[in-house]
Structure formats: structure tokens, C-alpha cells
Design a protein around this motif. Sequence first.
Motif, PDB file in Angstrom:
ATOM      1  N   PHE A 139      65.268  71.078  50.322  1.00 62.22           N
ATOM      2  CA  PHE A 139      64.029  71.762  50.712  1.00 62.22           C
ATOM      3  C   PHE A 139      63.063  71.709  49.534  1.00 62.22           C
ATOM      4  O   PHE A 139      63.379  72.191  48.445  1.00 62.22           O
ATOM      5  CB  PHE A 139      64.313  73.223  51.065  1.00 62.22           C
ATOM      6  N   LEU A 140      61.896  71.134  49.762  1.00 63.48           N
ATOM      7  CA  LEU A 140      60.887  71.057  48.717  1.00 63.48           C
ATOM      8  C   LEU A 140      59.788  72.070  49.016  1.00 63.48           C
ATOM      9  O   LEU A 140      59.162  72.028  50.083  1.00 63.48           O
ATOM     10  CB  LEU A 140      60.277  69.653  48.635  1.00 63.48           C
ATOM     11  N   PHE A 141      59.593  72.992  48.072  1.00 64.17           N
ATOM     12  CA  PHE A 141      58.550  74.003  48.193  1.00 64.17           C
ATOM     13  C   PHE A 141      57.489  73.744  47.136  1.00 64.17           C
ATOM     14  O   PHE A 141      57.794  73.441  45.984  1.00 64.17           O
ATOM     15  CB  PHE A 141      59.137  75.405  47.973  1.00 64.17           C
ATOM     16  N   ALA A 176      68.498  77.458  60.216  1.00 61.71           N
ATOM     17  CA  ALA A 176      67.457  78.456  59.977  1.00 61.71           C
ATOM     18  C   ALA A 176      67.849  79.370  58.818  1.00 61.71           C
ATOM     19  O   ALA A 176      67.021  79.718  57.975  1.00 61.71           O
ATOM     20  CB  ALA A 176      67.209  79.270  61.237  1.00 61.71           C
ATOM     21  N   PHE A 177      69.122  79.737  58.768  1.00 62.79           N
ATOM     22  CA  PHE A 177      69.620  80.580  57.679  1.00 62.79           C
ATOM     23  C   PHE A 177      69.497  79.851  56.347  1.00 62.79           C
ATOM     24  O   PHE A 177      69.059  80.423  55.340  1.00 62.79           O
ATOM     25  CB  PHE A 177      71.063  80.992  57.959  1.00 62.79           C
ATOM     26  N   GLN A 178      69.875  78.565  56.306  1.00 64.70           N
ATOM     27  CA  GLN A 178      69.789  77.773  55.083  1.00 64.70           C
ATOM     28  C   GLN A 178      68.342  77.654  54.607  1.00 64.70           C
ATOM     29  O   GLN A 178      68.059  77.750  53.415  1.00 64.70           O
ATOM     30  CB  GLN A 178      70.381  76.377  55.300  1.00 64.70           C
ATOM     31  N   ARG A 179      67.429  77.455  55.540  1.00 64.78           N
ATOM     32  CA  ARG A 179      66.015  77.335  55.189  1.00 64.78           C
ATOM     33  C   ARG A 179      65.487  78.639  54.605  1.00 64.78           C
ATOM     34  O   ARG A 179      64.779  78.647  53.605  1.00 64.78           O
ATOM     35  CB  ARG A 179      65.215  76.928  56.424  1.00 64.78           C
ATOM     36  N   GLY A 180      65.852  79.746  55.214  1.00 68.34           N
ATOM     37  CA  GLY A 180      65.433  81.049  54.698  1.00 68.34           C
ATOM     38  C   GLY A 180      66.017  81.342  53.329  1.00 68.34           C
ATOM     39  O   GLY A 180      65.336  81.849  52.431  1.00 68.34           O
ATOM     40  N   ARG A 181      67.290  81.012  53.161  1.00 68.21           N
ATOM     41  CA  ARG A 181      67.961  81.204  51.880  1.00 68.21           C
ATOM     42  C   ARG A 181      67.294  80.341  50.803  1.00 68.21           C
ATOM     43  O   ARG A 181      67.087  80.776  49.677  1.00 68.21           O
ATOM     44  CB  ARG A 181      69.442  80.856  52.024  1.00 68.21           C
ATOM     45  N   ALA A 182      66.937  79.099  51.163  1.00 63.82           N
ATOM     46  CA  ALA A 182      66.277  78.191  50.214  1.00 63.82           C
ATOM     47  C   ALA A 182      64.921  78.754  49.785  1.00 63.82           C
ATOM     48  O   ALA A 182      64.566  78.694  48.600  1.00 63.82           O
ATOM     49  CB  ALA A 182      66.105  76.809  50.839  1.00 63.82           C
ATOM     50  N   ALA A 183      64.166  79.288  50.723  1.00 66.33           N
ATOM     51  CA  ALA A 183      62.853  79.867  50.392  1.00 66.33           C
ATOM     52  C   ALA A 183      63.010  81.055  49.449  1.00 66.33           C
ATOM     53  O   ALA A 183      62.264  81.189  48.470  1.00 66.33           O
ATOM     54  CB  ALA A 183      62.116  80.278  51.662  1.00 66.33           C
ATOM     55  N   ASN A 184      63.974  81.913  49.731  1.00 69.28           N
ATOM     56  CA  ASN A 184      64.211  83.068  48.857  1.00 69.28           C
ATOM     57  C   ASN A 184      64.608  82.624  47.457  1.00 69.28           C
ATOM     58  O   ASN A 184      64.125  83.166  46.462  1.00 69.28           O
ATOM     59  CB  ASN A 184      65.298  83.972  49.442  1.00 69.28           C
ATOM     60  N   LEU A 185      65.470  81.638  47.377  1.00 66.13           N
ATOM     61  CA  LEU A 185      65.928  81.137  46.082  1.00 66.13           C
ATOM     62  C   LEU A 185      64.769  80.521  45.290  1.00 66.13           C
ATOM     63  O   LEU A 185      64.615  80.785  44.094  1.00 66.13           O
ATOM     64  CB  LEU A 185      67.041  80.119  46.281  1.00 66.13           C
ATOM     65  N   ALA A 186      63.947  79.720  45.953  1.00 64.72           N
ATOM     66  CA  ALA A 186      62.793  79.101  45.285  1.00 64.72           C
ATOM     67  C   ALA A 186      61.815  80.168  44.788  1.00 64.72           C
ATOM     68  O   ALA A 186      61.314  80.088  43.664  1.00 64.72           O
ATOM     69  CB  ALA A 186      62.093  78.126  46.230  1.00 64.72           C
ATOM     70  N   ASP A 216      71.864  72.975  51.438  1.00 56.73           N
ATOM     71  CA  ASP A 216      72.543  74.174  51.949  1.00 56.73           C
ATOM     72  C   ASP A 216      71.831  75.459  51.529  1.00 56.73           C
ATOM     73  O   ASP A 216      72.226  76.554  51.917  1.00 56.73           O
ATOM     74  CB  ASP A 216      74.006  74.210  51.521  1.00 56.73           C
ATOM     75  N   GLY A 217      70.764  75.328  50.724  1.00 57.89           N
ATOM     76  CA  GLY A 217      69.975  76.480  50.303  1.00 57.89           C
ATOM     77  C   GLY A 217      70.621  77.332  49.233  1.00 57.89           C
ATOM     78  O   GLY A 217      70.130  78.401  48.904  1.00 57.89           O
ATOM     79  N   ARG A 218      71.709  76.865  48.628  1.00 58.58           N
ATOM     80  CA  ARG A 218      72.470  77.689  47.692  1.00 58.58           C
ATOM     81  C   ARG A 218      72.136  77.471  46.219  1.00 58.58           C
ATOM     82  O   ARG A 218      72.533  78.277  45.379  1.00 58.58           O
ATOM     83  CB  ARG A 218      73.960  77.468  47.892  1.00 58.58           C
ATOM     84  N   SER A 219      71.429  76.387  45.887  1.00 58.50           N
ATOM     85  CA  SER A 219      71.139  76.141  44.470  1.00 58.50           C
ATOM     86  C   SER A 219      69.820  75.399  44.302  1.00 58.50           C
ATOM     87  O   SER A 219      69.413  74.620  45.155  1.00 58.50           O
ATOM     88  CB  SER A 219      72.271  75.328  43.828  1.00 58.50           C
TER      89      SER A 219
END
Length: 141
Positions: free
Chosen positions: A83-85, A36-46, A112-115
Motif C-alpha cells: 500500500f503506497l500512501f 479491507a482490514f489489511q488496508r485499514g491497518r496499513a493506513a493506520n500504520l502509515a 498484509d498491512g503489518r509493517s
Amino acid sequence: MTSPSLRPLLGCLALLVAVPLVGASPARAQMTQEQAFQRGRAANLARMRAEVINGGLGVYRPALCMYERSGGSCLVRADAEGFLFRFYGGVPGWAQLGLPPSVETEILVAPDGRSVLSVLYNGVPRSQPAAAGQPQVQPGL
């Protein structure tokens, strides 16, 4: 202490109570806290990448779904590839004013939502959203 004649009834009662509890667990695995944390981080990054490549918050705002937890309906796919947005954007206030979006963005973020792995598309909307700020799901993705 219970009488011997009531023990079978209590055993049956215990089974009746326990069986629904066993069947109540969801069929698919629960998302871990880390996922859940990785998904949230990925959304913020995108969202932040789209803001930067489209000129900053002074001239661009992404769809409202990108402000929802984990990207809301803007999250098209989450798998081993990442994660594809896919989401729309436009001038500040476009969604609240009911204006059409001026930009469509597709961003793939690492699992991992980091890049950001790739900005797949950032340009004129290829289709219009069903409702202001919501992505139009396109076949094949």
C-alpha cells in the motif's frame, strides 16, 4: 394451481425478474473483509509512522484523508508490492485553518498491512495540495 395457458407467461415473468439481478453484480471483484482490514491497518500504520518521524502529535498532524477509512484519497496504490500512501502534514490545525502543509510524506506498507517497508519521502512538499489536506496526484505513481 395455475392454468396451463398462464405457465409460459409466468416463465417469461420469472426471466424478466431474474435477468436484471444477474446483471447487477459488479464487474470487478468485491474486496474481502480481510483485504479491507489489511488496508485499514496499513493506513493506520502509515499515519502513525508519519506522526513519529515528524515529531509527534504535539507538533505534527497528517492530512485529514489519513483519518478516513483505509486512507481515503491518500492511498495512491494498492497492489502486490503493498500500500503506497502519499499525504501532506503540518502543525496541529493546519488543514482546518487553511494553512499550507509543511511536510509531504510517502510511505509504502507491506501488503498484509503489518509493517512499513519504506519511507520513500518525508520532507518539504514537492507540490501544493489541490485542497487543504488532500494529496496532489503526481504523474508516474
